[in-house]
Design a protein around this motif. Structure first.
Motif, PDB file in Angstrom:
ATOM      1  N   CYS A   1      -6.894  -5.453  -1.132  1.00  0.00           N
ATOM      2  CA  CYS A   1      -6.457  -4.628  -1.793  1.00  0.00           C
ATOM      3  C   CYS A   1      -6.460  -4.345  -3.358  1.00  0.00           C
ATOM      4  CB  CYS A   1      -4.917  -4.487  -1.429  1.00  0.00           C
ATOM      5  SG  CYS A   1      -4.323  -5.030   0.430  1.00  0.00           S
TER       6      CYS A   1
ATOM      7  N   CYS B   1      -2.207  -3.999   5.512  1.00  0.00           N
ATOM      8  CA  CYS B   1      -2.854  -4.342   4.603  1.00  0.00           C
ATOM      9  C   CYS B   1      -2.810  -5.802   4.249  1.00  0.00           C
ATOM     10  CB  CYS B   1      -2.670  -3.529   3.110  1.00  0.00           C
ATOM     11  SG  CYS B   1      -1.200  -3.432   2.850  1.00  0.00           S
TER      12      CYS B   1
ATOM     13  N   ASP C   1      -3.893  -9.174   1.372  1.00  0.00           N
ATOM     14  CA  ASP C   1      -4.661  -9.439   0.206  1.00  0.00           C
ATOM     15  C   ASP C   1      -4.018 -10.985  -0.108  1.00  0.00           C
ATOM     16  OD1 ASP C   1      -6.152  -8.031  -2.315  1.00  0.00           O
ATOM     17  OD2 ASP C   1      -5.026  -9.750  -3.073  1.00  0.00           O
TER      18      ASP C   1
ATOM     19  N   ARG D   1      -0.275 -11.302  -2.740  1.00  0.00           N
ATOM     20  CA  ARG D   1       0.903 -10.378  -2.039  1.00  0.00           C
ATOM     21  C   ARG D   1       1.151  -9.114  -2.764  1.00  0.00           C
ATOM     22  NH1 ARG D   1       3.230 -10.697   2.986  1.00  0.00           N
ATOM     23  NH2 ARG D   1       5.133  -9.540   2.877  1.00  0.00           N
TER      24      ARG D   1
ATOM     25  N   ALA E   1      -1.080  -6.292  -1.964  1.00  0.00           N
ATOM     26  CA  ALA E   1      -0.958  -5.648  -0.880  1.00  0.00           C
ATOM     27  C   ALA E   1       0.391  -4.839  -0.809  1.00  0.00           C
ATOM     28  CB  ALA E   1      -1.146  -6.763   0.336  1.00  0.00           C
TER      29      ALA E   1
ATOM     30  N   VAL F   1       2.509  -5.900   5.810  1.00  0.00           N
ATOM     31  CA  VAL F   1       2.051  -6.485   4.706  1.00  0.00           C
ATOM     32  C   VAL F   1       1.649  -7.996   4.912  1.00  0.00           C
ATOM     33  CG1 VAL F   1       2.232  -6.883   2.339  1.00  0.00           C
ATOM     34  CG2 VAL F   1       3.028  -4.739   3.252  1.00  0.00           C
TER      35      VAL F   1
ATOM     36  N   TYR G   1      -5.473 -12.373   6.586  1.00  0.00           N
ATOM     37  CA  TYR G   1      -6.037 -11.570   7.269  1.00  0.00           C
ATOM     38  C   TYR G   1      -6.227 -11.834   8.901  1.00  0.00           C
ATOM     39  CZ  TYR G   1     -10.776 -13.970   7.814  1.00  0.00           C
ATOM     40  OH  TYR G   1     -11.716 -14.993   8.207  1.00  0.00           O
TER      41      TYR G   1
END
Length: 340
Positions: A11, A33, A35, A38, A41, A55, A59
């Motif tokens: 992100c 999203c 990342d 955090r 994201a 969030v 992944y």
């Protein structure tokens, strides 16, 4: 048809660019999203109205719980292969990834094979194919304005990160014709890396396409190009991105000075990255090959590693390239090249 669910992995700036592009589409919605930071994201989620449940910091958890149709992989190159392979295994329909493809030629090949074997559409964001100066340069190179295209040139800091764009532009200008051979040399005077991948200090790549067009890419400080791209024809020259000058200018037979084409309306509004994401969504619906397809990204990526291999072998390299490593990294690690 229901909306395609999109998950953004990474992100930072490029992830935000991808998300903004998908947000314009009437057929896609960014629903998650990811990342490791955090807060990155959470910031993207706030802009695009993603609920807290969308969030993530992991992944793999996002892939398992959200089951997105499309993922954007906007992380550093060494993470591309595992993230893309995991996304393929999770059943995504399409992947839009950032460039460069991967730190090694073997990883790039592995990515494309996995997507091909599983009917996953993949694109890499060589977004300059949607940029007005580049689109106009291609048109002028092919409509007789400068006669028959003979040579393309590029000048940039390195072969790997920036060079992937210019190699892709070489193919773009030359209508994606296949390359016959590559001959290159690299110089390593100081430790430098881009997105965690080592790069040369200076490099030269000389390329011959099968239709007898030639290319030269010079990298490093003081490469001397005085523009980003130059297209040389039998009756004229096109220069793209002239420092302190126009985005595009043309000198052709019979002209007394440079001409500056009007770029208004050459491409649709929205920006290069947005147009790239919209094209992927459209092609996912129709089954057409995207403008930024993985096949085309492989062409540019092969020239990077073929140039490194030419330097390692001290020889001209005929394609296809049959190696797995990055010759540049291998030469650094084994002492074949050392810091001056």
């Amino acid at each position: 048809m229901s909306m395609f669910k999109v998950g953004i992995i990474g992100c930072g700036g490029r992830g935000r660019g991808h998300a903004a592009g998908f947000a314009v589409s009437k057929d896609a919605e960014v629903v998650a999203c990811v990342d490791p930071k955090r807060e990155n994201a959470e910031a993207l989620a706030e802009v695009h109205g993603i609920p807290k449940s969308g969030v993530y910091s992991d992944y793999k958890k996002m892939l398992a719980e959200v089951k997105p149709d499309i993922v954007s992989v906007c992380t550093w190159p060494h993470l591309h292969a595992p993230m893309i392979l995991d996304s393929v295994e999770a059943g995504v329909k399409a992947i839009h990834a950032e460039k460069p493809m991967a730190p090694t030629w073997g990883e790039a090949r592995q990515i494309i094979k996995a997507c091909s074997d599983n009917d996953v559409m993949i694109t890499f964001c060589h977004q300059r194919r949607f940029g007005a100066p580049f689109v106009m340069a291609k048109k002028l190179a092919n409509d007789g304005t400068i006669g028959e295209l003979h040579r393309v040139e590029g000048y940039c800091p390195n072969l790997f990160d920036w060079g992937t764009h210019w190699f892709d532009m070489f193919f773009f200008y030359n209508n994606d014709e296949p390359v016959e051979w590559v001959m290159g040399q690299i110089d390593w005077e100081q430790e430098r890396s881009v997105f965690g991948v080592p790069v040369e200090t200076h490099g030269l790549s000389y390329v011959k396409w099968k239709n007898d067009v030639y290319g030269l890419l010079a990298t490093g400080g003081g490469s001397g190009g005085r523009c980003s791209n130059r297209l040389i024809g039998t009756k004229g020259i096109i220069e793209v991105r002239v420092p302190d000058g126009p985005a595009l200018r043309v000198m052709h037979a019979g002209a007394s000075d440079w001409e500056i084409p009007d770029l208004d309306g050459v491409v649709p509004p929205g920006g290069d990255t947005t147009l790239a994401t919209l094209d992927l969504v459209a092609c996912l619906k129709t089954g057409d090959e995207p403008v930024l397809s993985g096949r085309k990204a492989m062409q540019a990526t092969e020239l990077i590693f073929a140039t490194y291999e030419s330097s390692r072998q001290r020889a001209r390299i005929h394609l296809p390239l049959e190696i797995e490593d990055s010759p540049l990294i291998t030469m650094m690690e084994t002492g074949m090249i050392v810091l001056d």
